[in-house]
Design an enzyme around this catalytic site. Structure first.
Site: not given
Length: 541
Positions: A337-339
């Site tokens: 997630d959240e790259v």
């Protein structure tokens, strides 16, 4: 003049506090009332409680294997549970002596006989997503009988103390037939943003068992610190932990957590989130992270895992080969997630790679390239994997048994429909982020969630195997984790265990208030639901 101003501000402050205290907060200013279901939590699927009651005596009551049981005294899991629940039943008995056991005519219940009905008891194994947690409990003369196909069901049905009003040692004649609505009922704890001492993790595993949770999602590492002590790559924790000796989980610590959880029917699923959330990894593993650029020169900072180097995948193969042998569960959580693509976009080598691969300016394709290679590596370890929803959203090719973890979108969740529509098993966390705190009884909001409240077919809804309450660690450490988690997570526990039509918040308040006091009695600093008291208040540290 100054004195008058001070007096004015003081009076304004008093008035403001008065309005806060007496404003309409939609709270029910009442103490809990007795429920017809006593203090059962979570509520069983079927329960009948009669007016007939029996007394229990610490001196004579015992929990034993039934003669017909396929389990025997060599089953450590059950024997350990017998001792633990015996103490739970009689906790506080010396300080709560009452007239209940002195009343004439009340028969005494002297035994709980536990019968495992399947030849394959699974006593020496680990709980799995398919484990049978069903049980039947009959409390009557001459003794109580607990029947379960496997040991996991026996663990879920053994806590007699759920029947005791105000810790009085008597129990009503009862018949229960019970099983969980959902197979995956988890708690996520974050030990990276703040290190959680082993004692705190074990205490919360114990409390999870009291609430019939069966998955500990261990978000063990992140940007902030890398406390997992790898035997293959010891530099990861030496350089990446807050402290290489005091703030790490040794191999022995991890084994203790896994076995402690197993004895309570709880799976331990570790999460190693990549390619983002990896700043602490880079401190102990050279060239793992992407060098960021400012113009044509390196800025001295680093971004996500470098996805274009073969050495990255060599490292990941060795690392996940190790972790797959350390953690026995069939699944591992791979995050995803959240790259943040900013660093990748700045790096000239990655820019060239993007052209070579034909990715254009779509860095989601680069992320997918990395994730796909990582999933292929993990597949060789014979593990299944869980991933955050962004991996699915970005179109990565997933194995059919992948579990997609939905965390964005709140309760009525379109994402659940998309994921299940694609045929993937799903768990829900979006409405259960317990690190978000608010004034008033927010447990009711968690309690009212319906995990299947999305547009989809019955076949799609069968792919939802449960959910997790998540307590992220930005503002949580050992000092406040437990009271922030409990009994708010208990609301999630009942939603995931009990029948879909168990939605009465008034009855839930009545039962949960007593259940909260039961946790307090057992030394768990569970915070209050509202103005109230417990017969035995928390004693402190």
């Amino acid at each position: 003049m100054i004195t008058a101003l001070k007096l004015t501000f003081l009076l304004l402050g008093i008035g403001f506090c008065y309005r806060l205290q007496h404003s309409d907060t939609n709270e029910e200013t009442r103490a809990a009332q007795p429920s017809k279901y006593g203090s059962l939590w979570p509520l069983p699927q079927k329960v009948q409680i009669s007016e007939v009651s029996f007394k229990l005596s610490r001196a004579s009551f015992q929990i034993i294997d039934a003669e017909q049981s396929f389990a025997d005294p060599t089953c450590r899991l059950l024997q350990d549970a017998y001792r633990r629940y015996y103490e739970y039943i009689f906790v506080g008995a010396q300080t709560h002596k009452s007239s209940s056991n002195k009343r004439a005519g009340r028969a005494e219940l002297t035994e709980l006989q536990v019968r495992i009905t399947s030849p394959d008891t699974e006593c020496g194994g680990y709980p799995e997503v398919t484990s049978d947690e069903s049980y039947e409990l009959s409390v009557d003369q001459p003794f109580a009988v607990l029947k379960a196909p496997k040991v996991w069901g026996a663990l879920r049905g053994r806590d007699f103390s759920f029947f005791f009003p105000s810790l009085l040692l008597h129990i009503n004649s009862t018949v229960i037939s019970d099983f969980p609505r959902f197979r995956h009922r988890g708690i996520l704890l974050d030990s990276s943003r703040h290190f959680l001492p082993l004692k705190v993790i074990l205490a919360n595993l114990e409390t999870m068992a009291m609430n019939k949770f069966n998955v500990f999602h261990w978000h063990i590492v992140d940007d902030q610190s890398f406390p997992y002590m790898s035997q293959t790559f010891p530099q990861l924790s030496k350089q990446g932990a807050y402290h290489p000796y005091t703030h790490v989980y040794t191999p022995t610590d991890v084994k203790i957590v896994i076995e402690f959880a197993r004895l309570r029917g709880i799976r331990v699923i570790p999460e190693y989130d990549t390619p983002g959330h990896t700043q602490s990894w880079g401190k102990g593993q050279k060239d793992l992270l992407t060098p960021c650029y400012s113009g044509s020169e390196p800025s001295g900072t680093f971004g996500p895992v470098n996805p274009i180097l073969n050495t990255t995948y060599d490292f990941m193969k060795r690392f996940f080969t190790e972790t797959s042998s350390v953690f026995p569960d069939a699944y591992i959580h791979l995050g995803g997630d959240e790259v943040d693509f900013t660093c990748w976009k700045s790096n000239p080598d990655i820019q060239k790679f993007m052209v070579q691969q034909g990715f254009g300016d779509d860095y989601k394709k680069l992320e997918s390239y990395y994730i796909q290679r990582l999933l292929d590596i993990v597949t060789t370890t014979k593990k299944g994997y869980m991933i955050w929803q962004e991996v699915f959203d970005n179109g990565v090719t997933l194995k059919p048994d992948t579990v997609v973890h939905v965390w964005i979108g709140g309760e009525s969740n379109e994402e659940m429909g998309k994921v299940t529509g694609a045929g993937y098993t799903t768990i829900l966390s979006a409405p259960w982020y317990l690190d978000y705190i608010s004034y008033a009884q927010d447990w009711q909001r968690y309690y009212k969630v319906e995990p299947l409240n999305f547009n989809g077919t019955e076949a799609q809804k069968k792919l939802v195997i449960g959910g997790e309450a998540c307590l992220w660690g930005e503002y949580v450490d050992a000092t406040n984790l437990t009271p922030r988690l409990w009994p708010r997570a208990s609301a999630v526990a009942e939603r995931l265990w009990s029948a879909m039509n168990v939605t009465d918040t008034t009855d839930a308040f009545n039962r949960l208030s007593v259940h909260r006091c039961r946790m307090v009695e057992r030394g768990i600093p569970a915070q209050p639901l509202f103005s109230s008291y417990c017969p035995s208040e928390y004693k402190g540290i």
